[in-house]
Design a protein around this motif. Structure first.
Motif, short mmCIF file in Angstrom:
data_model
loop_
_atom_site.label_atom_id
_atom_site.label_comp_id
_atom_site.label_asym_id
_atom_site.label_seq_id
_atom_site.Cartn_x
_atom_site.Cartn_y
_atom_site.Cartn_z
N MET A 95 0.90 -1.18 0.11
CA MET A 95 -0.14 -0.01 0.01
C MET A 95 0.68 1.22 -0.21
O MET A 95 1.99 1.22 0.58
CB MET A 95 -1.08 -0.03 1.30
CG MET A 95 -1.90 -1.20 1.19
SD MET A 95 -2.71 -1.48 2.73
CE MET A 95 -3.98 -0.13 2.60
N GLY A 96 0.49 2.32 -0.42
CA GLY A 96 1.00 3.48 -0.62
C GLY A 96 2.41 3.46 -1.47
O GLY A 96 3.36 4.23 -1.26
N ALA A 97 2.33 2.64 -2.50
CA ALA A 97 3.55 2.24 -3.31
C ALA A 97 3.25 2.67 -4.62
O ALA A 97 4.06 2.28 -5.51
CB ALA A 97 3.60 0.70 -3.03
N GLY A 98 2.10 3.19 -5.35
CA GLY A 98 2.00 3.67 -6.56
C GLY A 98 1.66 2.56 -7.51
O GLY A 98 1.67 2.79 -8.77
N LEU A 99 1.19 1.42 -6.89
CA LEU A 99 0.64 0.13 -7.74
C LEU A 99 -0.81 -0.02 -7.69
O LEU A 99 -1.09 -1.03 -8.24
CB LEU A 99 1.51 -1.01 -7.06
CG LEU A 99 3.06 -0.79 -7.10
CD1 LEU A 99 3.55 -1.93 -6.39
CD2 LEU A 99 3.49 -1.00 -8.40
N GLY A 100 -1.30 0.97 -7.41
CA GLY A 100 -2.77 0.88 -7.63
C GLY A 100 -3.61 -0.12 -6.91
O GLY A 100 -4.67 -0.74 -7.52
#
Length: 275
Positions: A95-100
């Motif tokens: 989460m919060g990783a830019g991976l949607g």
């Protein structure tokens, strides 16, 4: 229309990777984007079955007001008789990783409902759930623009991709709040047969959020650029996951093994994405 979900349904929900991400302006509360999105390498598992009440569990914890809950409400507002359901999400996408991850879960849930009902959902409405929901709902490599609802399928060569997550949680809201100016749109082609052509256009477009990224993220991107045979390196979404694109599996595997030693405490994944 009545939906029967007495049998357990299991969905595979892949990560969304922005090969480029431009922010071109703002339309009311929403930003106008220009991006290429691809899917794969890391996946969440979604299990759905009827229950006595609606409940969304993420790794065993109840998550209120998430994208899945919004999607359930959206479906019911379309006069689809969806019974109370329990949705269990086993998170593998950080989460919060830019991976949607959350919007990918929502998009895949909505695509499943669309497939079993034959009802196609409006992309503009789905974009109100989350900017990445329409592209995840379509679920193929795409160019997307406007607020995420203007979508065009794109044909790409095989992408040998390395993902490095430096254990930083980036809030999408916070990253958008940092934006001070907007870029000029790069027009992507609908078909790329040559990897050099693709990476040249990705270089032109870039990712408008990198300038606001943590120094650890910048370091990872620079290391991918300088210390491996990558064709292109960047950050996906608003971060924090960085990626490299390679011309073949040998270069990818070599870099994967190298960076596993350089960054023993970072999450590192690799895989091949086909359009």
């Amino acid at each position: 229309m009545i939906i029967n979900l007495t049998d357990k349904v299991v969905l595979n929900s892949p990560a969304k990777i922005n090969l480029a991400l431009q922010v071109l302006g703002k339309n009311g509360d929403y930003h106008n984007l220009n991006s290429i999105a691809v899917f794969g390498i890391i996946h969440d598992k979604i299990t759905i079955h009827e229950s006595d009440k609606d409940e969304v569990l993420v790794n065993g914890s109840i998550i209120p007001n998430d994208s899945i809950t919004k999607s359930i409400n959206y479906v019911r507002n379309k006069n689809i008789n969806l019974p109370p359901i329990k949705v269990i999400i086993e998170k593998n996408i950080p989460m919060g990783a830019g991976l949607g991850g959350g919007t990918s879960n929502a998009g895949n849930f909505l695509r499943y409902i669309s497939n079993i009902t034959g009802i196609e959902f409006d992309l503009k409405q789905l974009a109100r759930i989350g900017a990445d929901v329409p592209v995840s709902y379509i679920g193929k490599s795409q160019i997307f623009s406007s607020i995420g609802d203007d979508i065009q399928e794109i044909m790409l060569p095989e992408l040998y991709m390395l993902l490095i997550n430096p254990a930083i949680h980036n809030s999408t809201t916070d990253m958008f709040a940092k934006l001070k100016d907007y870029g000029h749109k790069v027009e992507f082609k609908s078909t790329y047969t040559n990897l050099n052509d693709l990476t040249n256009d990705l270089q032109k477009a870039g990712n408008d959020f990198i300038k606001y990224a943590d120094v650890k993220i910048i370091e990872v991107i620079e290391n991918i650029e300088k210390n491996s045979n990558s064709m292109y390196a960047s950050m996906t979404g608003t971060g924090s996951t960085c990626f490299g694109i390679y011309k073949n599996f040998e270069d990818l595997e070599s870099s994967y093994l190298k960076f596993k030693k350089i960054y023993p405490y970072y999450r590192i994944d690799m895989g091949v994405i086909t359009s």
